[in-house]
Design a protein around this motif. Structure first.
Motif, PDB file in Angstrom:
ATOM      1  N   ASN A 123       4.769  -9.426  -0.521  1.00 31.32           N
ATOM      2  CA  ASN A 123       4.170 -10.201   0.565  1.00 31.32           C
ATOM      3  C   ASN A 123       2.715  -9.798   0.650  1.00 31.32           C
ATOM      4  N   ARG A 124       1.916 -10.622   1.285  1.00 33.69           N
ATOM      5  CA  ARG A 124       0.535 -10.189   1.509  1.00 33.69           C
ATOM      6  C   ARG A 124       0.485  -8.968   2.411  1.00 33.69           C
ATOM      7  N   THR A 125       1.457  -8.858   3.315  1.00 33.03           N
ATOM      8  CA  THR A 125       1.572  -7.671   4.165  1.00 33.03           C
ATOM      9  C   THR A 125       2.987  -7.120   4.046  1.00 33.03           C
ATOM     10  N   LYS A 126       3.089  -5.822   4.135  1.00 37.28           N
ATOM     11  CA  LYS A 126       4.408  -5.185   4.048  1.00 37.28           C
ATOM     12  C   LYS A 126       5.239  -5.518   5.280  1.00 37.28           C
ATOM     13  N   LEU A 127       6.530  -5.555   5.083  1.00 36.26           N
ATOM     14  CA  LEU A 127       7.447  -5.747   6.200  1.00 36.26           C
ATOM     15  C   LEU A 127       7.562  -4.455   6.999  1.00 36.26           C
ATOM     16  N   PRO A 128       7.959  -4.549   8.262  1.00 35.79           N
ATOM     17  CA  PRO A 128       8.232  -3.329   9.029  1.00 35.79           C
ATOM     18  C   PRO A 128       9.282  -2.466   8.320  1.00 35.79           C
ATOM     19  N   LEU A 129       9.182  -1.181   8.537  1.00 36.65           N
ATOM     20  CA  LEU A 129      10.045  -0.237   7.836  1.00 36.65           C
ATOM     21  C   LEU A 129      11.524  -0.498   8.107  1.00 36.65           C
ATOM     22  N   ASP A 130      11.869  -0.905   9.322  1.00 41.63           N
ATOM     23  CA  ASP A 130      13.285  -1.127   9.624  1.00 41.63           C
ATOM     24  C   ASP A 130      13.854  -2.304   8.833  1.00 41.63           C
ATOM     25  N   ILE A 131      13.023  -3.315   8.554  1.00 46.15           N
ATOM     26  CA  ILE A 131      13.494  -4.437   7.741  1.00 46.15           C
ATOM     27  C   ILE A 131      13.590  -4.024   6.278  1.00 46.15           C
ATOM     28  N   GLU A 132      12.606  -3.269   5.801  1.00 47.03           N
ATOM     29  CA  GLU A 132      12.705  -2.747   4.430  1.00 47.03           C
ATOM     30  C   GLU A 132      13.977  -1.925   4.260  1.00 47.03           C
ATOM     31  N   ASN A 133      14.272  -1.073   5.225  1.00 46.57           N
ATOM     32  CA  ASN A 133      15.470  -0.239   5.136  1.00 46.57           C
ATOM     33  C   ASN A 133      16.744  -1.074   5.171  1.00 46.57           C
ATOM     34  N   LEU A 134      16.721  -2.166   5.934  1.00 43.03           N
ATOM     35  CA  LEU A 134      17.906  -3.031   6.032  1.00 43.03           C
ATOM     36  C   LEU A 134      18.306  -3.568   4.666  1.00 43.03           C
ATOM     37  N   TYR A 135      17.305  -3.903   3.852  1.00 41.08           N
ATOM     38  CA  TYR A 135      17.586  -4.462   2.523  1.00 41.08           C
ATOM     39  C   TYR A 135      17.350  -3.455   1.406  1.00 41.08           C
ATOM     40  N   GLN A 136      17.052  -2.225   1.782  1.00 41.59           N
ATOM     41  CA  GLN A 136      16.744  -1.184   0.800  1.00 41.59           C
ATOM     42  C   GLN A 136      15.673  -1.694  -0.160  1.00 41.59           C
ATOM     43  N   ALA A 137      14.650  -2.321   0.418  1.00 42.47           N
ATOM     44  CA  ALA A 137      13.647  -3.041  -0.354  1.00 42.47           C
ATOM     45  C   ALA A 137      12.355  -2.252  -0.469  1.00 42.47           C
ATOM     46  N   GLU A 138      11.701  -2.402  -1.611  1.00 41.14           N
ATOM     47  CA  GLU A 138      10.431  -1.727  -1.881  1.00 41.14           C
ATOM     48  C   GLU A 138       9.336  -2.752  -2.104  1.00 41.14           C
ATOM     49  N   TRP A 139       8.215  -2.608  -1.370  1.00 42.09           N
ATOM     50  CA  TRP A 139       7.073  -3.495  -1.554  1.00 42.09           C
ATOM     51  C   TRP A 139       6.325  -3.126  -2.824  1.00 42.09           C
ATOM     52  N   MET A 140       5.890  -4.148  -3.571  1.00 44.96           N
ATOM     53  CA  MET A 140       5.085  -3.940  -4.764  1.00 44.96           C
ATOM     54  C   MET A 140       3.973  -4.972  -4.814  1.00 44.96           C
ATOM     55  N   GLU A 141       2.864  -4.597  -5.457  1.00 46.09           N
ATOM     56  CA  GLU A 141       1.872  -5.602  -5.821  1.00 46.09           C
ATOM     57  C   GLU A 141       2.535  -6.601  -6.767  1.00 46.09           C
ATOM     58  N   LEU A 142       2.038  -7.842  -6.761  1.00 46.68           N
ATOM     59  CA  LEU A 142       2.690  -8.890  -7.532  1.00 46.68           C
ATOM     60  C   LEU A 142       2.784  -8.554  -9.017  1.00 46.68           C
ATOM     61  N   ASP A 143       1.715  -8.063  -9.605  1.00 44.41           N
ATOM     62  CA  ASP A 143       1.751  -7.752 -11.040  1.00 44.41           C
ATOM     63  C   ASP A 143       2.798  -6.691 -11.351  1.00 44.41           C
ATOM     64  N   ASN A 144       2.898  -5.687 -10.499  1.00 41.15           N
ATOM     65  CA  ASN A 144       3.889  -4.636 -10.714  1.00 41.15           C
ATOM     66  C   ASN A 144       5.303  -5.172 -10.536  1.00 41.15           C
ATOM     67  N   LEU A 145       5.481  -6.049  -9.560  1.00 37.92           N
ATOM     68  CA  LEU A 145       6.803  -6.654  -9.347  1.00 37.92           C
ATOM     69  C   LEU A 145       7.233  -7.440 -10.576  1.00 37.92           C
ATOM     70  N   LEU A 146       6.328  -8.220 -11.144  1.00 42.49           N
ATOM     71  CA  LEU A 146       6.672  -9.036 -12.308  1.00 42.49           C
ATOM     72  C   LEU A 146       7.078  -8.165 -13.483  1.00 42.49           C
ATOM     73  N   SER A 147       6.437  -7.048 -13.637  1.00 40.64           N
ATOM     74  CA  SER A 147       6.755  -6.146 -14.746  1.00 40.64           C
ATOM     75  C   SER A 147       8.078  -5.417 -14.538  1.00 40.64           C
ATOM     76  N   ALA A 148       8.423  -5.160 -13.284  1.00 40.82           N
ATOM     77  CA  ALA A 148       9.600  -4.330 -12.983  1.00 40.82           C
ATOM     78  C   ALA A 148      10.889  -5.130 -12.840  1.00 40.82           C
ATOM     79  N   SER A 149      10.803  -6.431 -12.615  1.00 42.55           N
ATOM     80  CA  SER A 149      11.971  -7.206 -12.187  1.00 42.55           C
ATOM     81  C   SER A 149      12.740  -7.817 -13.356  1.00 42.55           C
ATOM     82  N   ASP A 150      14.045  -7.845 -13.193  1.00 42.39           N
ATOM     83  CA  ASP A 150      14.916  -8.562 -14.125  1.00 42.39           C
ATOM     84  C   ASP A 150      15.071 -10.021 -13.712  1.00 42.39           C
ATOM     85  N   VAL A 151      14.932 -10.273 -12.425  1.00 39.24           N
ATOM     86  CA  VAL A 151      14.920 -11.631 -11.873  1.00 39.24           C
ATOM     87  C   VAL A 151      13.727 -11.725 -10.929  1.00 39.24           C
ATOM     88  N   VAL A 152      12.964 -12.808 -11.031  1.00 40.71           N
ATOM     89  CA  VAL A 152      11.866 -13.073 -10.100  1.00 40.71           C
ATOM     90  C   VAL A 152      12.191 -14.375  -9.381  1.00 40.71           C
TER      91      VAL A 152
END
Length: 330
Positions: free
Chosen positions: A187-216
């Motif tokens: 996202n352009r801005t990170k989600l609140p920590l409680d929402i990240e924890n709910l989905y066990q989600a990690e924010w990444m810059e777009l380029d890093n996300l594209l390199s790390a993901s098996d599905v985009v």
């Protein structure tokens, strides 16, 4: 010959023009308060809308109907609200509607679950080659059976990169998490920590996300900033085993760049519900086995269509009642 069917008391009720013949169940409350005109055939033509609109107070276009300056001007001084049947509103000239003091609303809530469901279905179909195998099974000698034939990929334990972690993105994240996947998001801005924890989600810059993901999976609106967000340079960052899912808007992806990458097998597959030039689909996409295609029907369930109609109705009723708790776009 009548162009439309109507309901309501013509003398007492304001008038609503609906561009497309939609399911009537969801409009039942609106029809109690307003005269509502639907086309007798599937849709009104552009010329019919231009002729009819001057005598209506509200207009309900679907997301496929382009509401440009000429359509807005046709409403003259009577048209007060354009209640879009859909969450995306790039079909409407919002700036011009503002200049004409016409309110524009949309229907965000009803599309959340069906769109996420569609994205997850497309992801499974691409990973497990469901559409390809179904297609080939219908042909004589179209498919070879065997233990090592028709191998797909598992999604369990893989990383999904969600581009646009709004309500639809989070709904997909919930499904992916239940399927044993790791969640990263941009996202352009990170989600609140409680929402990240709910989905066990990690924010990444777009380029890093594209390199790390098996599905985009793409879940961003179409804006000047997101037009061709995914192009040849971004696609080059993806794994050769990765899958691209688009249920957002077609022009978020440079379709010609995607076709080349798929032809060269530089990514594993793509699954698309939207297209850059829809309803025209690139002929090369239609010929590829590593592409799953759907006809922009991510929200196309009976339940969702009726829920969207109810929200359209609510927006119109509340607007003319002087309320502000509506799904305002402008």
């Amino acid at each position: 010959m009548n162009l439309f069917s109507t309901s309501g008391n013509l003398k007492e009720k304001k008038r609503v023009l609906v561009s497309t013949r939609l399911l009537r169940e969801g409009f039942s409350q609106l029809e109690e308060h307003f005269e509502v005109a639907f086309p007798e055939n599937e849709v009104f033509s552009r010329n019919e809308i231009l002729q009819l609109l001057p005598s209506f107070d509200a207009f309900v276009p679907t997301f496929q109907f382009k509401v440009d300056k000429d359509i807005i001007d046709a409403g003259q001084d009577r048209l007060k609200i354009i209640a879009n049947f859909g969450v995306g509103y790039n079909n409407i000239d919002i700036d011009y509607a503002c200049r004409k003091n016409i309110l524009v609303t949309n229907t965000p809530d009803p599309v959340i679950e069906p769109t996420a469901e569609q994205a997850f279905a497309l992801m499974l179909a691409a990973a497990r080659r469901v559409a390809e195998c179904d297609r080939k099974l219908r042909l004589k000698d179209g498919l070879k059976w065997g233990v090592l034939e028709n191998l797909g990929q598992t999604l369990y334990g893989k990383t999904i990169g969600i581009v646009g972690m709004g309500r639809i993105g989070q709904s997909l994240a919930r499904r992916a998490l239940a399927n044993g996947m790791k969640i990263v998001y941009y996202n352009r801005t990170k989600l609140p920590l409680d929402i990240e924890n709910l989905y066990q989600a990690e924010w990444m810059e777009l380029d890093n996300l594209l390199s790390a993901s098996d599905v985009v999976s793409l879940h961003v609106p179409l804006t000047n900033e997101t037009f061709h967000l995914i192009d040849s340079k971004k696609l080059a960052r993806m794994k050769t085993t990765a899958i691209l899912i688009n249920t957002a808007r077609g022009p978020v992806v440079n379709e010609l760049d995607l076709v080349k990458v798929l032809k060269d097998r530089r990514i594993y597959a793509a699954a698309l519900d939207v297209y850059e030039f829809e309803p025209i689909i690139n002929q090369e996409l239609l010929q590829m086995d590593n592409v799953v295609l759907a006809p922009h029907n991510g929200t196309a369930t009976i339940e969702a269509r009726n829920d969207m109609a109810r929200l359209v109705s609510q927006n119109i009723i509340r607007y003319f009642a002087g309320r502000t708790d509506i799904n305002r776009v402008n």
